[in-house]
Scaffold this active site. Structure first.
Site, PDB file in Angstrom:
ATOM      1  N   GLU A 105      47.180  33.714  42.888  1.00 48.17           N
ATOM      2  CA  GLU A 105      47.079  33.549  41.436  1.00 48.17           C
ATOM      3  C   GLU A 105      47.623  34.824  40.775  1.00 48.17           C
ATOM      4  O   GLU A 105      47.125  35.919  41.025  1.00 48.17           O
ATOM      5  CB  GLU A 105      45.592  33.374  41.093  1.00 48.17           C
ATOM      6  CG  GLU A 105      45.332  32.976  39.679  1.00 48.17           C
ATOM      7  CD  GLU A 105      43.835  32.746  39.401  1.00 48.17           C
ATOM      8  OE1 GLU A 105      42.999  33.476  39.960  1.00 48.17           O
ATOM      9  OE2 GLU A 105      43.528  31.842  38.608  1.00 48.17           O
ATOM     10  N   GLY A 149      35.412  32.851  36.949  1.00 47.95           N
ATOM     11  CA  GLY A 149      36.147  34.088  37.210  1.00 47.95           C
ATOM     12  C   GLY A 149      36.948  33.955  38.486  1.00 47.95           C
ATOM     13  O   GLY A 149      37.346  32.847  38.865  1.00 47.95           O
ATOM     14  N   CYS A 162      43.038  29.798  34.193  1.00 48.84           N
ATOM     15  CA  CYS A 162      42.716  29.457  35.582  1.00 48.84           C
ATOM     16  C   CYS A 162      43.472  28.207  36.032  1.00 48.84           C
ATOM     17  O   CYS A 162      43.855  28.091  37.187  1.00 48.84           O
ATOM     18  CB  CYS A 162      41.223  29.280  35.766  1.00 48.84           C
ATOM     19  SG  CYS A 162      40.482  28.172  34.576  1.00 48.84           S
ATOM     20  N   GLY A 196      33.532  34.950  43.019  1.00 49.52           N
ATOM     21  CA  GLY A 196      32.784  33.714  43.259  1.00 49.52           C
ATOM     22  C   GLY A 196      32.196  33.698  44.664  1.00 49.52           C
ATOM     23  O   GLY A 196      31.044  33.316  44.889  1.00 49.52           O
ATOM     24  N   LYS A 232      26.451  37.268  30.573  1.00 53.50           N
ATOM     25  CA  LYS A 232      27.213  38.524  30.608  1.00 53.50           C
ATOM     26  C   LYS A 232      28.682  38.230  30.351  1.00 53.50           C
ATOM     27  O   LYS A 232      29.355  37.585  31.170  1.00 53.50           O
ATOM     28  CB  LYS A 232      27.076  39.236  31.953  1.00 53.50           C
ATOM     29  CG  LYS A 232      27.605  40.664  31.824  1.00 53.50           C
ATOM     30  CD  LYS A 232      28.093  41.288  33.097  1.00 53.50           C
ATOM     31  CE  LYS A 232      29.502  40.969  33.476  1.00 53.50           C
ATOM     32  NZ  LYS A 232      30.555  41.585  32.643  1.00 53.50           N
ATOM     33  N   GLU A 253      33.399  28.207  38.800  1.00 52.55           N
ATOM     34  CA  GLU A 253      34.690  27.747  38.280  1.00 52.55           C
ATOM     35  C   GLU A 253      35.659  28.896  38.520  1.00 52.55           C
ATOM     36  O   GLU A 253      35.598  29.910  37.835  1.00 52.55           O
ATOM     37  CB  GLU A 253      34.542  27.397  36.793  1.00 52.55           C
ATOM     38  CG  GLU A 253      35.607  26.451  36.302  1.00 52.55           C
ATOM     39  CD  GLU A 253      36.856  27.172  35.840  1.00 52.55           C
ATOM     40  OE1 GLU A 253      37.761  27.365  36.688  1.00 52.55           O
ATOM     41  OE2 GLU A 253      36.921  27.537  34.661  1.00 52.55           O
TER      42      GLU A 253
HETATM   43  P1  NDP Z   1      36.321  38.778  37.838  1.00 48.51           P
HETATM   44  O1  NDP Z   1      36.079  37.583  38.641  1.00 48.51           O
HETATM   45  O2  NDP Z   1      36.085  40.099  38.456  1.00 48.51           O
HETATM   46  O3  NDP Z   1      35.418  38.736  36.514  1.00 48.51           O
HETATM   47  C1  NDP Z   1      34.772  37.632  35.958  1.00 48.51           C
HETATM   48  C2  NDP Z   1      33.398  38.040  35.452  1.00 48.51           C
HETATM   49  O4  NDP Z   1      32.558  38.412  36.543  1.00 48.51           O
HETATM   50  C3  NDP Z   1      33.407  39.245  34.545  1.00 48.51           C
HETATM   51  O5  NDP Z   1      32.392  39.103  33.581  1.00 48.51           O
HETATM   52  C4  NDP Z   1      33.091  40.359  35.494  1.00 48.51           C
HETATM   53  O6  NDP Z   1      32.599  41.502  34.861  1.00 48.51           O
HETATM   54  C5  NDP Z   1      32.050  39.730  36.362  1.00 48.51           C
HETATM   55  N1  NDP Z   1      31.883  40.339  37.677  1.00 48.51           N
HETATM   56  C6  NDP Z   1      32.742  41.135  38.370  1.00 48.51           C
HETATM   57  N2  NDP Z   1      32.221  41.465  39.573  1.00 48.51           N
HETATM   58  C7  NDP Z   1      31.018  40.849  39.642  1.00 48.51           C
HETATM   59  C8  NDP Z   1      30.003  40.781  40.643  1.00 48.51           C
HETATM   60  N3  NDP Z   1      30.123  41.402  41.800  1.00 48.51           N
HETATM   61  N4  NDP Z   1      28.896  40.066  40.385  1.00 48.51           N
HETATM   62  C9  NDP Z   1      28.754  39.411  39.232  1.00 48.51           C
HETATM   63  N5  NDP Z   1      29.673  39.442  38.245  1.00 48.51           N
HETATM   64  C10 NDP Z   1      30.802  40.136  38.456  1.00 48.51           C
HETATM   65  O7  NDP Z   1      37.742  38.746  37.264  1.00 48.51           O
HETATM   66  P2  NDP Z   1      38.558  39.997  36.694  1.00 48.51           P
HETATM   67  O8  NDP Z   1      38.265  40.076  35.285  1.00 48.51           O
HETATM   68  O9  NDP Z   1      38.318  41.230  37.480  1.00 48.51           O
HETATM   69  O10 NDP Z   1      40.032  39.560  36.977  1.00 48.51           O
HETATM   70  C11 NDP Z   1      40.599  39.713  38.281  1.00 48.51           C
HETATM   71  C12 NDP Z   1      41.450  38.533  38.644  1.00 48.51           C
HETATM   72  O11 NDP Z   1      40.618  37.376  38.675  1.00 48.51           O
HETATM   73  C13 NDP Z   1      42.513  38.181  37.646  1.00 48.51           C
HETATM   74  O12 NDP Z   1      43.692  38.836  37.868  1.00 48.51           O
HETATM   75  C14 NDP Z   1      42.682  36.711  37.870  1.00 48.51           C
HETATM   76  O13 NDP Z   1      43.569  36.489  38.921  1.00 48.51           O
HETATM   77  C15 NDP Z   1      41.320  36.254  38.251  1.00 48.51           C
HETATM   78  N6  NDP Z   1      40.577  35.636  37.146  1.00 48.51           N
HETATM   79  C16 NDP Z   1      40.415  34.307  37.166  1.00 48.51           C
HETATM   80  C17 NDP Z   1      39.764  33.694  36.146  1.00 48.51           C
HETATM   81  C18 NDP Z   1      39.570  32.231  36.141  1.00 48.51           C
HETATM   82  O14 NDP Z   1      39.119  31.663  35.154  1.00 48.51           O
HETATM   83  N7  NDP Z   1      39.876  31.555  37.203  1.00 48.51           N
HETATM   84  C19 NDP Z   1      39.235  34.409  35.003  1.00 48.51           C
HETATM   85  C20 NDP Z   1      39.418  35.828  35.099  1.00 48.51           C
HETATM   86  C21 NDP Z   1      40.076  36.395  36.131  1.00 48.51           C
HETATM   87  P3  NDP Z   1      33.667  42.588  34.316  1.00 48.51           P
HETATM   88  O15 NDP Z   1      34.496  41.927  33.312  1.00 48.51           O
HETATM   89  O16 NDP Z   1      32.811  43.607  33.740  1.00 48.51           O
HETATM   90  O17 NDP Z   1      34.438  43.014  35.531  1.00 48.51           O
END
Ligand code: NDP
Length: 802
Positions: free
Chosen positions: A405, A252, A308, A257, A200, A274
């Protein structure tokens, strides 16, 4: 003559301001591809694009303009069900293919990425808002490299991973910051090692995943191996919850996580996370200052800081702070923010308005909390989600912007005086993803690198990645590694554990006979706990009986409680010197324990017989196997070493196994001595300190073991033993935020509880889901299977040359 003068003055003007004109990359092909899908994209399931079963869809937008870009299908339960079942069917056949056949497929995917590199780079830049320079020169080439590298692992899987099989069907969830690169980090190892995938993508950035699905089909990848279901967080949650998924790989935010850890607890699904970071960027007085300033540009303004492992926390040594900040501000002034497809820009757009407002509000908070704000006074594009390069200096280590972050182009800075202070400040974070150290003194840089709590450390560099070098964090930055050999293991499971059967758990034996005998009784004694190298009375002053299978009281042990666990954890932390003891020293101590155990082998065998009802010969065999196991880990202590990677740069990356720290161990009920030794020995061989809860029904072998530990030169606090209820003590260990990992062997319910309660500090867990291990079986019960789980690999990148 006039014209010539004008031309000369134009040249002089351009020479003077050296400004760039726009240099846009052509987007014709990418727009034509989007136009072909103007009616909307389906999910990619079983080799074909299909609309959502619900008919629902959503729009995706272009960050640089805010305009709608494409219509995507919104994945629901029926879509996830169908994707998982297609993956399940395909995986069975895929895993049977010889590694060479899979290698050819991965090779074809790598070649396909290279052939369509320009299209992928342009679509990615449009969809995410990041500069084409980065998608073209970094994201896409690295993605191709991942497929090439993993084609190699597929080719040699039968010899290199002969004792493992694929995990099965993998659910993968990726974020929006590196959509195509994260897809390749996830897909390449999974496919190479014989798994099938349901992926996804992030709702903001699904397009390159769908483009990849088209390209993979054209490259001849069999249907069902890659399934892509687009949608929102809820779609991801459905994937996480699906009962026919064997593993979840997530990149994410730490918050999500944590949710995923909780939802998968007890399901038997394997999990890699991660997550986020707040990585320190440490500049010492003797650093090459211009190099370090350029490093900051790559650390925090690369990909608009939406990285990240961004070096978002600058720590500068006090003596050079003024000069460093002055040069940094000067450099900020020359950065260019612009349209993603302009080849001359340094920064593009933030992924979405919601992320932009999150960055804006965090910066406001930083200022309110006392930081000094500096933003580059440069031309900013109109419209779209743009934010200027930003520096918040003079921040307090505990302020929000220094701990949270921001995930935007915002660096925070603070100063330090000594290397020790730099290490303390750097490690003052709940995260532990990456770190960057700048010093021209190799001894200083490497000494600091070794002491940083981070999965990746770059010396005089930042944001270097390669498929051969594992990537991943410590602490709340998650667990598991992507890339390299260690990344492959995340997509495999040990053959030796396949046949394990559910453990039969019997109720604790009850006292049935209390009648005294006409013989001289043993002197009455209640075993204490063993904490910090000393025998300690349990806090609650209660004890519990130890009863033979025939119901005879054979002794008493202390009833440990939460406070005893706390004391044991404190003692274990105080013994941190064990991690830096020489491997030779640790080996010697393991051999010494074995020697002393051997001296009392008969007594231990008698005790095991009395507690478990095992025959004398079986009990003796357990003691002998325990002695041999101690020798095994004595042998491994100075042989379980790292490797030197040679990534494509002038330099090396040292992959160093590092102790996890303080590890809780809940021993299995069976094999009271061998079970304990099998879990404790690999942990202490690799430098961990342990808090052990021995077999609940048969704890006396462990309490007898105190005297062996006392006479074997084991430093105080390295092994701590707390007897009592496995469930209660496991609860205390799982919720203790100073425990770094928890190994728990027992019932399925115990495994589920341990995984669920460990979310606080996201500790690494190693559980058996109620499946019994044959502790005499060396293939299943000893060696690298355990050592690998006892360490984290830290990769230290050391570029060299002038
Ligand atoms: P998320 O952790 O919400 O998203 C990462 C992925 O997980 C996306 O595909 C998201 O879908 C999906 N997701 C969201 N909620 C769930 C759930 N309950 N169960 C399973 N999958 C889920 O990050 P965001 O995009 O919302 O960003 C928010 C904050 O997270 C950012 O401001 C940043 O600080 C941090 N972030 C960190 C990252 C990293 O690599 N460390 C990467 C991205 C964000 P969808 O996109 O549809 O919400």
């Amino acid at each position: 003559m006039m014209t010539m003068t004008a031309a000369i003055s134009d040249v002089a003007k351009y020479f003077d301001d050296m400004s760039y004109g726009p240099a846009p990359e052509a987007d014709t092909e990418a727009r034509a591809w989007l136009a072909r899908h103007a009616s909307g994209f389906g999910h990619f399931i079983n080799g074909a694009f299909v609309p959502s079963a619900s008919g629902k869809s959503f729009d995706t937008f272009e960050p640089a303009t805010g305009k709608a870009l494409a219509r995507l299908s919104l994945g629901g339960k029926a879509d996830i069900d169908s994707a998982v079942s297609s993956a399940r069917k395909a995986q069975a056949q895929w895993a049977k293919l010889p590694g060479h056949a899979r290698a050819r497929h991965l090779y074809a995917l790598a070649r396909m990425i290279q052939r369509h590199a320009r299209l992928i780079a342009v679509v990615e830049a449009i969809d995410n808002g990041k500069p084409i320079r980065e998608t073209r020169d970094i994201d896409v080439p690295l993605a191709a490299r991942h497929f090439y590298h993993h084609a190699g692992w597929a080719q040699i899987q039968d010899t290199e991973f002969a004792d493992h099989v694929p995990v099965g069907v993998v659910g993968q969830i990726i974020p929006w910051n590196f959509p195509f690169l994260m897809l390749s980090w996830k897909l390449a190892p999974a496919l190479a090692l014989g798994n099938a995938v349901v992926l996804k993508p992030a709702e903001f950035t699904s397009l390159t995943a769908l483009l990849f699905a088209e390209l993979a089909t054209a490259a001849g990848l069999p249907a069902g191996l890659i399934n892509i279901v687009t949608g929102e967080g809820e779609t991801g949650a459905l994937l996480v919850d699906h009962p026919d998924i064997d593993k979840i790989a997530f990149t994410g935010s730490t918050d999500v996580g944590r949710i995923i850890r909780e939802r998968t607890a007890g399901s038997g699904k394997s999990l890699t996370l991660e997550l986020g970071g707040k990585s320190p960027f440490i500049v010492f007085e003797d650093a090459d200052l211009d190099g370090a300033v350029e490093g900051v540009v790559d650390a925090i303004w690369f990909n608009q800081g939406q990285v990240c492992c961004a070096g978002s926390r600058i720590l500068v040594q006090e003596g050079i702070s003024a000069l460093f900040h002055e040069r940094l501000k000067r450099r900020m002034q020359t950065l260019r923010v612009g349209q993603p497809l302009d080849k001359c820009i340094d920064m593009g757009a933030i992924v979405a308005p919601v992320q932009l407002s999150r960055v804006e509000s965090l910066v406001k908070k930083g200022v309110a909390e006392g930081a000094t704000l500096h933003q580059a006074q440069i031309d900013m594009p109109k419209g779209g989600s743009f934010y200027p390069p930003t520096l918040l200096s003079g921040v307090q280590p505990t302020s929000t912007v220094a701990t949270e972050e921001i995930f935007g182009p915002v660096a925070v800075s603070m100063t330090f005086r000594t290397p020790e202070e730099a290490i303390q400040l750097a490690n003052h974070s709940r995260y532990g993803l990456a770190a960057s150290v700048w010093s021209e003194t190799i001894g200083l840089a490497l000494n600091v690198a070794a002491k940083l709590a981070a999965g990746v450390v770059w010396v005089n560099a930042t944001n270097l990645f390669d498929a051969a070098v594992g990537f991943g964090g410590k602490r709340e930055s998650g667990f598991g590694r992507e890339g390299g050999r260690e990344g492959c293991y995340e997509y495999l499971k040990p053959k030796a554990w396949l046949g394990r059967k559910a453990r039969t758990v019997s109720a604790l034996p009850q006292i049935r006979t209390t009648v005294g005998e006409f013989s001289q009784p043993a002197i009455d004694r209640t075993a204490k706990l063993f904490i910090g190298g000393k025998q300690a009375r349990p806090d609650g002053n209660y004890s519990r009986p130890v009863v033979s299978p025939k119901g005879k009281l054979i002794g008493e042990v202390g009833e440990g409680n939460r406070k005893d666990i706390r004391n044991a954890v404190v003692a274990a932390h105080a013994a941190s010197g064990w991690a830096s003891a020489t491997a030779h020293n640790r080996a010697q101590i393991l051999y010494y324990i074995a020697e002393n155990l051997s001296g009392r082998a008969d007594a231990f065998a008698a005790r095991i017989s009395a507690m478990t009802g095992a025959s004398t010969s079986a009990a003796k065999a357990e003691v002998e196997a325990s002695i041999a196991r101690l020798f095994t880990y004595g042998a491994w202590a100075d042989k379980y070493e790292g490797v030197v990677h040679q990534p494509p740069l002038r330099g090396v990356a040292l992959a160093m196994p590092e102790a996890l720290g303080v590890v809780g161990v809940i021993c299995p009920p069976e094999a009271p001595l061998l079970g304990l030794i099998s879990l404790v020995a690999p942990l202490i061989a690799t430098g961990n300190r342990v808090v052990v809860v021995p077999s609940e029904p048969h704890p006396l072998a462990a309490t007898d073991f105190y005297s062996i530990l006392e006479t074997s030169d084991v430093p105080a606090g390295v092994v701590n033993i707390v007897t009592g209820s496995a469930e209660e003590l496991a609860k205390s260990l799982a919720t203790h935020n100073d425990v770094d990992a928890l190994w728990a062997f027992g019932t399925a319910e115990l495994s589920a509880m341990v995984e669920k309660l460990s979310i606080g500090n996201l500790k690494r867990t190693f559980v058996d889901h109620g499946k019994a291990t044959d502790w005499q079986d060396r293939a299943a019960a000893e060696g690298t299977l355990y050592l690998r789980r006892a360490v984290d690999i830290k990769n230290i990148w050391i570029p060299y040359g002038e």
